[in-house]
Design a protein around this motif. Sequence first.
Motif, PDB file in Angstrom:
ATOM      1  N   LEU A 137       0.968  -1.122   0.172  1.00  0.00           N
ATOM      2  CA  LEU A 137      -0.112   0.023   0.084  1.00  0.00           C
ATOM      3  C   LEU A 137       0.807   1.148  -0.016  1.00  0.00           C
ATOM      4  N   GLU A 138       0.204   2.353  -0.006  1.00  0.00           N
ATOM      5  CA  GLU A 138       0.925   3.560  -0.235  1.00  0.00           C
ATOM      6  C   GLU A 138       0.282   4.418   0.936  1.00  0.00           C
ATOM      7  N   LEU A 139       1.057   5.007   1.652  1.00  0.00           N
ATOM      8  CA  LEU A 139       0.946   5.890   2.892  1.00  0.00           C
ATOM      9  C   LEU A 139       0.917   7.532   2.630  1.00  0.00           C
ATOM     10  N   ILE A 140       0.483   8.151   3.437  1.00  0.00           N
ATOM     11  CA  ILE A 140       0.520   9.402   3.400  1.00  0.00           C
ATOM     12  C   ILE A 140       1.337  10.236   4.581  1.00  0.00           C
ATOM     13  N   GLN A 141       2.227  10.964   4.304  1.00  0.00           N
ATOM     14  CA  GLN A 141       2.733  11.749   5.452  1.00  0.00           C
ATOM     15  C   GLN A 141       3.216  13.300   5.044  1.00  0.00           C
ATOM     16  N   GLY A 142       3.906  13.923   6.242  1.00  0.00           N
ATOM     17  CA  GLY A 142       4.300  15.128   5.711  1.00  0.00           C
ATOM     18  C   GLY A 142       5.745  15.188   4.994  1.00  0.00           C
ATOM     19  N   HIS A 143       5.757  16.154   4.168  1.00  0.00           N
ATOM     20  CA  HIS A 143       6.853  15.969   3.199  1.00  0.00           C
ATOM     21  C   HIS A 143       8.244  16.036   3.821  1.00  0.00           C
ATOM     22  N   ASP A 144       8.324  17.104   5.048  1.00  0.00           N
ATOM     23  CA  ASP A 144       9.454  17.122   5.883  1.00  0.00           C
ATOM     24  C   ASP A 144       9.487  16.401   7.105  1.00  0.00           C
ATOM     25  N   TRP A 145       8.534  15.291   7.687  1.00  0.00           N
ATOM     26  CA  TRP A 145       8.629  14.845   8.496  1.00  0.00           C
ATOM     27  C   TRP A 145       9.601  13.725   8.702  1.00  0.00           C
ATOM     28  N   PRO A 146      10.357  13.686   9.776  1.00  0.00           N
ATOM     29  CA  PRO A 146      11.192  12.259   9.851  1.00  0.00           C
ATOM     30  C   PRO A 146      10.424  10.811   9.631  1.00  0.00           C
ATOM     31  N   ASP A 147       9.175  10.941  10.211  1.00  0.00           N
ATOM     32  CA  ASP A 147       8.448   9.715   9.813  1.00  0.00           C
ATOM     33  C   ASP A 147       8.320   9.428   8.359  1.00  0.00           C
ATOM     34  N   ALA A 153      12.559   3.897   4.710  1.00  0.00           N
ATOM     35  CA  ALA A 153      13.397   2.872   5.244  1.00  0.00           C
ATOM     36  C   ALA A 153      12.986   1.617   5.532  1.00  0.00           C
ATOM     37  N   ASN A 154      11.705   1.456   5.989  1.00  0.00           N
ATOM     38  CA  ASN A 154      11.223   0.171   6.157  1.00  0.00           C
ATOM     39  C   ASN A 154      10.458  -0.604   4.847  1.00  0.00           C
ATOM     40  N   GLY A 155      10.733   0.333   3.773  1.00  0.00           N
ATOM     41  CA  GLY A 155      10.227  -0.410   2.344  1.00  0.00           C
ATOM     42  C   GLY A 155       8.736  -0.008   2.237  1.00  0.00           C
ATOM     43  N   ILE A 156       8.306   0.815   2.879  1.00  0.00           N
ATOM     44  CA  ILE A 156       6.796   1.499   2.849  1.00  0.00           C
ATOM     45  C   ILE A 156       6.832   2.558   1.737  1.00  0.00           C
ATOM     46  N   LYS A 157       5.831   2.529   0.908  1.00  0.00           N
ATOM     47  CA  LYS A 157       5.633   3.659  -0.238  1.00  0.00           C
ATOM     48  C   LYS A 157       4.955   4.804   0.533  1.00  0.00           C
ATOM     49  N   VAL A 158       5.414   6.081   0.321  1.00  0.00           N
ATOM     50  CA  VAL A 158       5.056   7.425   0.957  1.00  0.00           C
ATOM     51  C   VAL A 158       4.624   8.142  -0.197  1.00  0.00           C
TER      52      VAL A 158
END
Length: 285
Positions: A137-147, A153-158
């Motif tokens: 799956l692809e997840l949504i996050q902030g563009h400048d967040w460490p998350d 780094a864990n192979g998750i699409k963002v």
Amino acid sequence: MRRRDWLPAALGLAASPALRAAPPLRVIYPRPPREVDPRHWYPLQLLEMALQASGVSFELQPSADIMVQSRSLLEVAAGNEAVHIAWSMTSREREQRLLPVRIPLYRGLYGWRLLLVQRDSLERWSQVRSLDDLRKLELIQGHDWPDTEILRANGIKVNPASTADARINMLRAGRGAGYPRSVLEIWEEQGRQRDWARIEPRLALHYPTAMYYFVRPGDTRLAGLVERGLNRLLADGRFEQHFEQVYRGDLRQAGLRHRRVIQLSNPLLPPQTPLDRKELWYRPA
């Protein structure tokens, strides 16, 4: 001159108002958006408690401008007078640019994430049981967040976005299957989108991380005072008591011990992170 006359004169310097009491320490914090009431703003409440516990005379003042997190960190790193202290999730890069106070303000709970998803996608999410499933799956996050870097780094699409509105709009438009949020913030987020968004009921993501106070490089005095105050709050129980008072309801709703936890690594975590101090971290009971 008789002794009783010159003694006060000789001591006049020490008795002058300027030397009798040092001026209070002025601490400028990032002015929050207008919808945030500083009186009920947890990181500011905790900062005030810590400075009081440190024993120093101080004045807390908001910055002249409203500051989002990214700007407040840049201003602190610049070492100017616009803002003296900010708070953010730590990373190796941030600890190189800023001086951290290594006591996690939220007891590590910004590394415990639930998923905001579309109501109509709950059946799809019921098939996700492992990290391998999540990688599809692809997840949504902030563009400048460490998350964002942690997930990748864990192979998750963002799919990143720069603003809160943009992230919500992306989720609603299906440009991402889920939006991971801390267990302490997702409830308010979902409440604003309750007509179409849900909190996925079975899963939690977890990676070790900490939200710290950061001060200007070289400002060891302010860093030392805040650290001393926080440690005193920890020692007498006031830290945990205040945290529980603010977040007990959120943690009860999260029910972390009843969820399937997908563990992620955090390559951004600095080696100085005090993971060995068990009293600093929340652990689901």
